[in-house]
Design a protein around this motif. Structure first.
Motif, PDB file in Angstrom:
ATOM      1  N   ALA A 158      42.636  67.469  25.765  1.00 29.94           N
ATOM      2  CA  ALA A 158      42.177  66.409  26.665  1.00 29.94           C
ATOM      3  C   ALA A 158      43.385  65.629  27.170  1.00 29.94           C
ATOM      4  N   PHE A 159      43.146  64.824  28.219  1.00 34.24           N
ATOM      5  CA  PHE A 159      44.193  63.996  28.815  1.00 34.24           C
ATOM      6  C   PHE A 159      43.767  62.534  28.795  1.00 34.24           C
ATOM      7  N   ALA A 171      47.729  62.841  36.325  1.00 39.90           N
ATOM      8  CA  ALA A 171      46.992  63.396  35.182  1.00 39.90           C
ATOM      9  C   ALA A 171      45.908  64.367  35.638  1.00 39.90           C
ATOM     10  N   LYS A 172      45.246  64.052  36.745  1.00 41.95           N
ATOM     11  CA  LYS A 172      44.217  64.957  37.266  1.00 41.95           C
ATOM     12  C   LYS A 172      44.806  66.326  37.594  1.00 41.95           C
ATOM     13  N   ASN A 175      45.787  68.298  34.533  1.00 46.22           N
ATOM     14  CA  ASN A 175      44.568  68.879  33.968  1.00 46.22           C
ATOM     15  C   ASN A 175      44.164  70.143  34.733  1.00 46.22           C
ATOM     16  N   LEU A 206      39.165  64.035  30.662  1.00 45.69           N
ATOM     17  CA  LEU A 206      40.214  63.112  31.095  1.00 45.69           C
ATOM     18  C   LEU A 206      39.651  61.701  31.021  1.00 45.69           C
ATOM     19  N   PRO A 243      37.633  61.815  36.437  1.00 46.07           N
ATOM     20  CA  PRO A 243      37.738  61.581  35.000  1.00 46.07           C
ATOM     21  C   PRO A 243      36.376  61.631  34.309  1.00 46.07           C
TER      22      PRO A 243
END
Length: 497
Positions: A158-159, A171-172, A175, A206, A243
């Motif tokens: 996971a992020f 971050a997206k 991922n 996320l 997210p």
């Protein structure tokens, strides 16, 4: 058993629409707000729109490329809002079953209490984590690729993104490209700059913890970066990127400098205005042949309208307070809420000209560095780049829907009771310009960012590829040469206000 196919003849379709209108206009709902005369015009427009939708659905062009949309889809992240909520993040990952978490942040946020709360929460729950803290403010494709290269070998479950829109967007994409390990970088990037492929499998969880009140990225499936080779911003937009959870903790925005409050709040302002005035969802074409291809940005729709208009009203009320007084925690909290509301609104309706034109403004920065930003490179903050064209843009788009533009002007405190519909653009453009000036320390046009008339052709060429948002722009021509001329005029009118 053979199921009979029932076809409705055009005359029957007309009778159906006529009957629907008769029922609606002679038997209005017995709801207090609809029996209020002040709401009659709004109710009547909704009834006409519904009847027109029925007609559109019954009379569909045979050419698929000319078939207009008939549905809209609502998608947003789960949101947790409240002071102190950051400390729950460790429990969230434990509940998700995550054993390895990649935390994404930048060098400034890495020193703040939001990161301390996040890392302590993960450690408390025994969740392993690593930290990538090299996110670039206003990311470039090179910084995104560096982040992806960090995430792939770690292969987290996971992020966790802790920071502003740049951090959450990075971050997206980490991922996305960790899950699609062998994909080419441009595979999912918006067409025509990339291939614009749909995301065909679930991404990893996320959790986004915003530390600014502007982008609304904690709610959306959009991630934006600067594609340096094209001198324009672009990105990836797909619902799968949104997210899993956005933790909106007002305590985390108290560390924002005044300049960051202002520029991030201007992003909220334009998210609200653009999504509320975008073309209606049922005017967008072509209709997708498969629901997986329905874009995240769909055009104005009844659900997004509620979020967008409320966010606009809150921004007008609270942003000046948040900018002027660093101790006005109520205003800061309300701006974080407004950013989230606007994120839900534009994340489904989309944005249009201010954002489309902002991408080359940022990407072709002549060397401007906005005061209040602790970075070692020139920067036109995203909120500044979208707002600088707003007075000109909404003067231009008003003819498409004067009523909506007048409603927006009313949100700025304008008395519209005696304003003619043909004056909607001038009134709204003036209201926006006054609001921007009232914030102080905002560049009053492109000239103050270092641009001149000689730069306009380059700015136009950098805007043309932004089809994802330009297609939602009201009043903009579909023919390329006419579109370029309109954009050129808008940039000229944005040189100073």
């Amino acid at each position: 058993m053979t199921v009979p196919v029932i076809r409705v003849a055009p005359s029957a379709a007309n009778r159906a629409v006529s009957l629907l209108r008769t029922i609606q206009f002679t038997h209005p709902p017995n709801c207090p707000c609809h029996t209020n005369p002040g709401h009659h015009h709004h109710n009547q427009r909704q009834q006409i729109s519904l009847a027109n939708n029925v007609r559109r659905h019954l009379a569909t062009p045979t050419d698929p490329s000319q078939q207009k949309e008939y549905a809209f889809e609502m998608a947003a992240s789960s949101i947790r809002f409240g002071p102190g909520a950051t400390k729950e993040v460790g429990m969230d990952f434990k509940n998700l079953g995550a054993k390895r978490v990649c935390i994404v942040t930048d060098t400034n946020v890495a020193q703040l209490d939001a990161m301390k709360q996040a890392t302590e929460g993960l450690a408390r729950e025994g969740v392993e984590f690593t930290v990538f803290d090299k996110v670039r403010t206003e990311p470039k494709d090179s910084s995104i690729k560096e982040a992806i290269a960090f995430a792939k070998p770690y292969n987290p479950d996971a992020f966790l993104a802790v920071g502003g829109g740049s951090v959450i967007d990075t971050a997206k994409l980490m991922n996305l490209y960790t899950v699609f390990h062998d994909a080419d970088f441009l595979d999912f990037v918006n067409a025509p700059l990339g291939k614009g492929l749909p995301v065909t499998k679930p991404l990893k969880p996320l959790v986004a913890v915003p530390t600014t009140a502007g982008t609304g990225s904690e709610t959306t499936g959009t991630a934006i970066f600067d594609l340096v080779s094209k001198k324009a911003k672009t990105g990836v937009a797909h619902r799968a990127l949104k997210p899993t959870l956005g933790i909106c903790d007002p305590l985390n925005t108290r560390t924002m400098p005044s300049a960051v409050h202002a520029s991030s709040g201007l992003d909220v302002l334009c998210h609200s205005l653009e999504s509320y005035t975008a073309i209606p969802y049922y005017e967008r074409k072509p209709r997708p042949t498969n629901p997986i291809n329905r874009p995240a940005y769909q055009g104005a729709n009844p659900i997004s309208d509620i979020f967008s208009l409320n966010a606009l009203r809150s921004t007008v009320k609270y942003l000046p307070r948040a900018v002027r007084d660093p101790e006005d925690f109520e205003a800061q909290e309300q701006m974080l809420l407004a950013a989230t509301l606007a994120g839900v609104g534009f994340g489904n309706a989309g944005v249009h000209l201010c954002h489309g034109m902002s991408y080359p403004i940022s990407g072709q920065n002549p060397g401007y560095k906005h005061a209040g930003y602790n970075v070692d490179h020139p920067i036109i903050p995203h909120g500044v780049s979208v707002a600088v064209t707003a007075p000109a843009v909404f003067r231009f788009t008003a003819a498409s829907n004067p009523d909506r533009h007048l409603e927006a002007a009313e949100a700025f405190g304008v008395d519209i009771s005696n304003v003619k519909r043909e004056s909607a653009g001038e009134v709204l453009g003036e209201a926006i310009a006054k609001f921007l000036v009232s914030l102080g320390d905002q560049p009053r046009g492109l000239k103050e960012l270092g641009f001149s008339s000689a730069d306009i052709d380059g700015l136009v060429e950098g805007t043309i590829p932004q089809k994802r948002v330009l297609m939602l722009a009201p009043s903009l021509s579909e023919e390329l040469n006419a579109e370029k001329e309109e954009l050129r005029t808008l940039f000229e009118n944005s040189l100073e206000y």
